[in-house]
Design an enzyme around this catalytic site. Structure first.
Site, mmCIF file in Angstrom:
data_model
loop_
_atom_site.group_PDB
_atom_site.id
_atom_site.type_symbol
_atom_site.label_atom_id
_atom_site.label_comp_id
_atom_site.label_asym_id
_atom_site.label_seq_id
_atom_site.Cartn_x
_atom_site.Cartn_y
_atom_site.Cartn_z
ATOM 1 N N GLU A 248 0.828 -1.213 0.000
ATOM 2 C CA GLU A 248 0.000 0.000 0.000
ATOM 3 C C GLU A 248 0.861 1.262 0.000
ATOM 4 O OE1 GLU A 248 -3.451 2.319 2.614
ATOM 5 O OE2 GLU A 248 -2.673 0.407 3.323
ATOM 6 N N LYS A 290 -2.655 -2.102 -3.078
ATOM 7 C CA LYS A 290 -3.682 -1.228 -2.510
ATOM 8 C C LYS A 290 -3.199 0.215 -2.677
ATOM 9 C CE LYS A 290 -6.361 0.040 1.586
ATOM 10 N NZ LYS A 290 -6.836 -0.294 2.945
#
Length: 416
Positions: A248, A290
């Protein structure tokens, strides 16, 4: 082996005519010493002969998980595929006790472990939520809590509904000294041991967030490299311990940068991430992204339409996102549910023949409206929250398929 007598160095008292002559003599002595014709003794020959040949070593760079067994790779790829099921996304409920407690207290609900447990149970057991969820990210505290419905641990509750349980293994953000507030995430040193514990508790993937900010139109190379290489090391360790890694890179919406700057910086950050993952030997087919949505900064004075924002996201992915990775689950990053859903829908409408599943991994966009139902009531309104939560997931699911009918103007960037 000592040099032959002719090559012995002169004594310190030997006169030299100049420093240059001394240098040439020294070089000649060194050359003779390294090319000495004196043969090694029998014992020396025996020692050399007995020396084992160096073991072959897998070079991580570009090996794509060559250190993993076929069964390990198959499981990682299967989990990545389960997370990337079309029309389904991730409920991100990995806030630590203090963070979720702050949200409770903001609406007048006291923070306690039991309330946190009951709240997460509602997120996992809301009737029909499994129709729209592929996975759930848990805080370590939640991983060991049980449902009051049947006494099962939450990872088992999720598995029973076809939702893959995962965990947040990183620790706290740390400001790099002398770097103007740029940060890295801590927790790599003890990560392997924690991943092994989390897998034993039922988790099958992990998620590591690396927060970044665009300042004066850029992020420093130091911050990019430090954070993206940390994400690659995290992914490598997770896979070795049997957890599919979600990486992420989270670029904040704080600032006045425009959409073109957002595209440029996100390409730079993501390119560094994938290069680092490949260099570390991460198994790309067994990992998931992500990312933040590509948006102008909140204070950007230029208007951009929802369609322009959707296309910007596809432009970034098309330039750098590996086809080997099955999907990307966008974070909401403080956007409202209406804007996040409209932009996710625009991304999917613009993706054309792109091979990835593009979906959601949302926390605030889903949860803040639920907590608003508790304002002034002093307690969690779990039944009402459950119904609204499923309605929100229906919207998110439609957006993940490019089938959301967004209200006029939703998702546009409007200058403040």
């Amino acid at each position: 082996v000592p040099p032959p007598p002719a090559a012995r160095a002169p004594s310190p008292t030997t006169p030299f005519r100049s420093p240059l002559a001394a240098m040439f003599v020294t070089l000649a002595i060194s050359a003779l010493a390294f090319s000495s014709p004196v043969a090694p003794s029998a014992p020396a020959r025996a020692r050399v002969g007995a020396r084992a040949a160096p073991a072959m070593r897998i070079t991580p760079s570009g090996s794509n998980g060559a250190h993993l067994s076929a069964s390990q790779k198959a499981e990682l790829a299967e989990i990545a595929a389960l997370v990337a099921r079309p029309g389904k996304g991730i409920t991100a409920c990995d806030e630590g006790p203090a963070t979720i407690g702050g949200r409770f207290e903001a609406v007048g609900v006291e923070n306690s472990e039991e309330r946190r447990r009951a709240y997460r149970q509602m997120l996992f057991e809301a009737p029909g939520c499994e129709n729209y969820l592929s996975a759930a990210i848990l805080d370590p505290e939640t991983l060991y809590q049980k449902s009051s419905t049947d006494g099962k641990l939450f990872p088992q509750v999720l598995w029973d509904k076809g939702i893959v349980p995962g965990v947040k293994p990183h620790l706290k953000v740390y400001a790099l000294p002398g770097c103007g507030g740029e940060t890295v995430m801590q927790g790599l040193d003890s990560l392997a041991a924690r991943c092994a514990e989390y897998r034993a508790a039922g988790a099958r993937f992990a998620k590591w967030r690396s927060p970044l900010e665009i300042r004066d139109g850029a992020i420093s190379r130091l911050a990019i490299e430090a954070n993206m290489h940390d994400l690659a090391r995290y992914a490598l360790i997770c896979q070795a311990e049997g957890l599919m890694p979600i990486v992420e890179p989270d670029i904040s919406l704080v600032g006045d940068y425009d959409l073109e700057t957002a595209i440029k910086v996100n390409v730079e950050v993501q390119a560094e991430l994938y290069k680092a993952m490949i260099d570390h030997g991460v198994y790309m087919e067994g990992s998931t992204l992500k990312p933040n949505m590509i948006n102008p900064g909140k204070a950007c004075p230029t208007k951009f339409t929802n369609a322009e924002i959707g296309q910007a996201n596809i432009d970034v992915l098309s330039r750098v996102f590996p086809c080997a990775m099955k999907g990307a689950n966008f974070l909401s990053g403080g956007q409202s549910l209406e804007n996040a859903a409209a932009r996710l829908d625009a991304i999917n409408k613009a993706k054309g023949s792109c091979p990835w599943n593009l979906s959601f991994s949302w926390s605030q966009a889903l949860q803040l409206p639920l907590l608003e139902l508790c304002k002034g009531k002093g307690e969690l309104q779990l039944e009402e929250m459950s119904k609204l939560y499923v309605d929100e997931l229906k919207i998110a699911s439609a957006a993940a398929l490019g089938k959301y009918d967004a209200p006029a103007g939703a998702g546009d960037h409007v200058p403040p």
